[in-house]
Design an enzyme around this catalytic site. Structure first.
Site, PDB file in Angstrom:
ATOM      1  N   GLY A   1       0.828  -1.200   0.000  1.00  0.00           N
ATOM      2  CA  GLY A   1       0.000   0.000   0.000  1.00  0.00           C
ATOM      3  C   GLY A   1       0.858   1.243   0.000  1.00  0.00           C
ATOM      4  O   GLY A   1       2.013   1.226   0.446  1.00  0.00           O
ATOM      5  N   GLU A   2       0.286   2.337  -0.514  1.00  0.00           N
ATOM      6  CA  GLU A   2       1.029   3.589  -0.570  1.00  0.00           C
ATOM      7  C   GLU A   2       0.042   4.743  -0.626  1.00  0.00           C
ATOM      8  O   GLU A   2      -0.990   4.677  -1.273  1.00  0.00           O
ATOM      9  CB  GLU A   2       1.931   3.606  -1.806  1.00  0.00           C
ATOM     10  CG  GLU A   2       2.859   4.792  -1.877  1.00  0.00           C
ATOM     11  CD  GLU A   2       3.887   4.663  -3.000  1.00  0.00           C
ATOM     12  OE1 GLU A   2       4.733   5.572  -3.125  1.00  0.00           O
ATOM     13  OE2 GLU A   2       3.837   3.662  -3.750  1.00  0.00           O
ATOM     14  N   GLY A   3       0.360   5.800   0.093  1.00  0.00           N
ATOM     15  CA  GLY A   3      -0.501   6.974   0.091  1.00  0.00           C
ATOM     16  C   GLY A   3       0.274   8.179   0.558  1.00  0.00           C
ATOM     17  O   GLY A   3       1.508   8.150   0.655  1.00  0.00           O
ATOM     18  N   GLY A   4      -0.450   9.261   0.869  1.00  0.00           N
ATOM     19  CA  GLY A   4       0.203  10.481   1.309  1.00  0.00           C
ATOM     20  C   GLY A   4       0.931  10.304   2.626  1.00  0.00           C
ATOM     21  O   GLY A   4       1.876  11.026   2.930  1.00  0.00           O
ATOM     22  N   PHE A   5       0.494   9.325   3.432  1.00  0.00           N
ATOM     23  CA  PHE A   5       1.098   9.078   4.748  1.00  0.00           C
ATOM     24  C   PHE A   5       2.440   8.379   4.626  1.00  0.00           C
ATOM     25  O   PHE A   5       3.278   8.463   5.507  1.00  0.00           O
ATOM     26  CB  PHE A   5       0.158   8.209   5.589  1.00  0.00           C
ATOM     27  CG  PHE A   5      -0.275   6.949   4.909  1.00  0.00           C
ATOM     28  CD1 PHE A   5       0.558   5.849   4.848  1.00  0.00           C
ATOM     29  CD2 PHE A   5      -1.516   6.867   4.291  1.00  0.00           C
ATOM     30  CE1 PHE A   5       0.173   4.684   4.209  1.00  0.00           C
ATOM     31  CE2 PHE A   5      -1.922   5.711   3.650  1.00  0.00           C
ATOM     32  CZ  PHE A   5      -1.075   4.622   3.607  1.00  0.00           C
ATOM     33  N   GLY A   6       2.649   7.616   3.545  1.00  0.00           N
ATOM     34  CA  GLY A   6       3.859   6.825   3.404  1.00  0.00           C
ATOM     35  C   GLY A   6       3.572   5.499   2.734  1.00  0.00           C
ATOM     36  O   GLY A   6       2.566   5.346   2.034  1.00  0.00           O
TER      37      GLY A   6
ATOM     38  N   VAL B   1       3.289   1.110   2.963  1.00  0.00           N
ATOM     39  CA  VAL B   1       2.994  -0.008   3.847  1.00  0.00           C
ATOM     40  C   VAL B   1       3.570  -1.283   3.237  1.00  0.00           C
ATOM     41  O   VAL B   1       3.349  -1.572   2.059  1.00  0.00           O
ATOM     42  CB  VAL B   1       1.478  -0.172   4.068  1.00  0.00           C
ATOM     43  CG1 VAL B   1       1.210  -1.349   5.014  1.00  0.00           C
ATOM     44  CG2 VAL B   1       0.869   1.102   4.630  1.00  0.00           C
TER      45      VAL B   1
ATOM     46  N   LYS C   1       4.091   0.214   8.414  1.00  0.00           N
ATOM     47  CA  LYS C   1       3.919   1.493   7.716  1.00  0.00           C
ATOM     48  C   LYS C   1       5.112   2.388   8.002  1.00  0.00           C
ATOM     49  O   LYS C   1       5.423   2.685   9.151  1.00  0.00           O
ATOM     50  CB  LYS C   1       2.621   2.182   8.160  1.00  0.00           C
ATOM     51  CG  LYS C   1       2.396   3.527   7.495  1.00  0.00           C
ATOM     52  CD  LYS C   1       0.950   3.983   7.610  1.00  0.00           C
ATOM     53  CE  LYS C   1       0.563   4.341   9.014  1.00  0.00           C
ATOM     54  NZ  LYS C   1      -0.808   4.890   9.075  1.00  0.00           N
TER      55      LYS C   1
ATOM     56  N   ASP D   1     -10.899  10.928   9.604  1.00  0.00           N
ATOM     57  CA  ASP D   1     -10.403  10.463   8.300  1.00  0.00           C
ATOM     58  C   ASP D   1     -11.074   9.142   7.915  1.00  0.00           C
ATOM     59  O   ASP D   1     -10.423   8.220   7.425  1.00  0.00           O
ATOM     60  CB  ASP D   1      -8.883  10.298   8.339  1.00  0.00           C
ATOM     61  CG  ASP D   1      -8.265  10.353   6.932  1.00  0.00           C
ATOM     62  OD1 ASP D   1      -8.947  10.843   5.995  1.00  0.00           O
ATOM     63  OD2 ASP D   1      -7.115   9.935   6.777  1.00  0.00           O
TER      64      ASP D   1
END
Length: 357
Positions: free
Chosen positions: A60-65, A67, A89, A186
């Site tokens: 997984g990948e997003g604005g947070f970083g 996974v 993460k 969120d």
């Protein structure tokens, strides 16, 4: 320095804003690492678990970083006692806010435990590294199943209602069982993770806030979250209430019903914002069959669909005071889920058996 008290102390040095007071309050309630249940890991241990954060382990990948799937082992090389599969993460730390979100998530998940909240196993705060270790959720996120074409058929109507009930129970715990109550801030399909039986768990608590207590009606904060899920009054004023999460939950329900994203810029004008597009249909039951997710292929009880859309409409009221309480939403969704199972079973039983000859 890697204990939770030290993490909170570091955060105090980074940020003396109002939001930091929440973390200090949480730190006082935890009282130290031993009561939190979360373990402290070294960066080396987590690097070994992910084979150097290998791309093949990226889930997984997003604005947070990013996974990664990882394997934590205990014991010597010659005698491994056990291997635990986890999700790790690695946060993108964007100045003070990244550090704040890291501390908030560690403290929130150390305080609050529920079967519909993802379990925090541990964390790493070595040097400038910030990593979180969670239980591994093999079915990934609701977003992944709703919007990946090859996965969507796994989400039958009954499974969708099961996910809705579980997510609502998690939210009910945060709003009614936790004290002070917690505003998730969120809630979205990407943050609802699924185990092997499609039981949902809320994840990503970096933006969570302690809710109002006593005579206070709201919490004032800068607007954060994901566009398309934010309640209109929060987006306009920064005034955050428990009902802000109810609106976001309504958006998730609408995604479950329609199979469309909260915000989809690939759709034509007027259809890109899911709530704005669907709002004219709320009071037109004759149109429901045309807007429900076509991938369900009609395999849903019409009455259950009507009830689910009615609940969704209440959650998406523009006036926050008119939105239902989460307790009532849980009861209503549990009724829909149980009714759906019975109705679909009856439908299967009433189908004539086909003669292979």
């Amino acid at each position: 320095m890697s204990c939770i008290s030290c993490l909170a102390f570091r955060q105090k040095k980074l940020d003396n804003s109002v939001e930091e007071k929440d973390n200090l309050h949480l730190k006082e309630k935890i009282g130290g690492e031993n009561s939190s249940g979360a373990s402290s890991f070294t960066f080396y241990e987590l690097s070994l678990a992910t084979k150097g954060f290998k791309c093949a382990n990226l889930i997984g990948e997003g604005g947070f970083g990013k996974v990664y799937k990882g394997h934590l082992s205990k014991g010597q090389a010659s005698q491994i006692i056990y291997i635990k599969v986890v999700a790790i993460k690695q946060l993108n730390l964007d100045g003070q806010q990244g550090s704040h979100e890291f501390v908030t998530e560690v403290l929130m998940l150390s305080l609050f435990h529920h079967s519909n909240l993802v379990k925090l196993i541990g964390y790493c705060s070595e040097g400038n590294q910030r990593l979180l270790v969670y239980e591994y959720m093999p079915k990934r996120s609701l977003e992944h199943h709703l919007f990946e074409p090859e996965k969507s058929k796994q989400l039958s109507w009954n499974v969708r209602m099961k996910i809705a009930v579980g997510a609502a129970r998690g939210l009910e715990y945060l709003q009614c069982k936790a004290y002070p109550p917690v505003i998730y801030r969120d809630l979205k399909s990407a943050n609802i993770l699924l185990d092997h039986d499609f039981n949902p768990k809320l994840s990503d608590f970096g933006l969570a806030k302690l809710g109002p207590v006593g005579d206070n009606t709201h919490v004032s904060t800068r607007v954060m979250g994901t566009y398309g899920y934010c309640a209109p009054e929060y987006a306009m004023s920064g005034k955050l209430t428990l009902k802000s999460d109810i609106y976001s939950f309504g958006v998730v329900l609408l995604e479950l019903i329609t199979g469309h994203k909260a915000l989809d810029l690939t759709r034509k004008s007027g259809h890109q914002n899911l709530v704005a597009w669907f709002r004219p249909y709320f009071n037109n039951k004759r149109m429901y069959a045309q807007v429900v997710d076509s991938r369900l292929e009609g395999n849903y009880p019409p009455r259950s669909l009507n009830h689910a859309i009615a609940i969704t409409a209440m959650c998406l009221q523009e006036d926050a005071n008119r939105r239902p309480l989460i307790n009532d939403i849980v009861v209503a969704l549990e009724y829909i889920a149980s009714k759906s199972i019975r109705e679909l079973n009856k439908r299967l039983e009433s189908k004539p058996e086909t003669n292979p000859n």
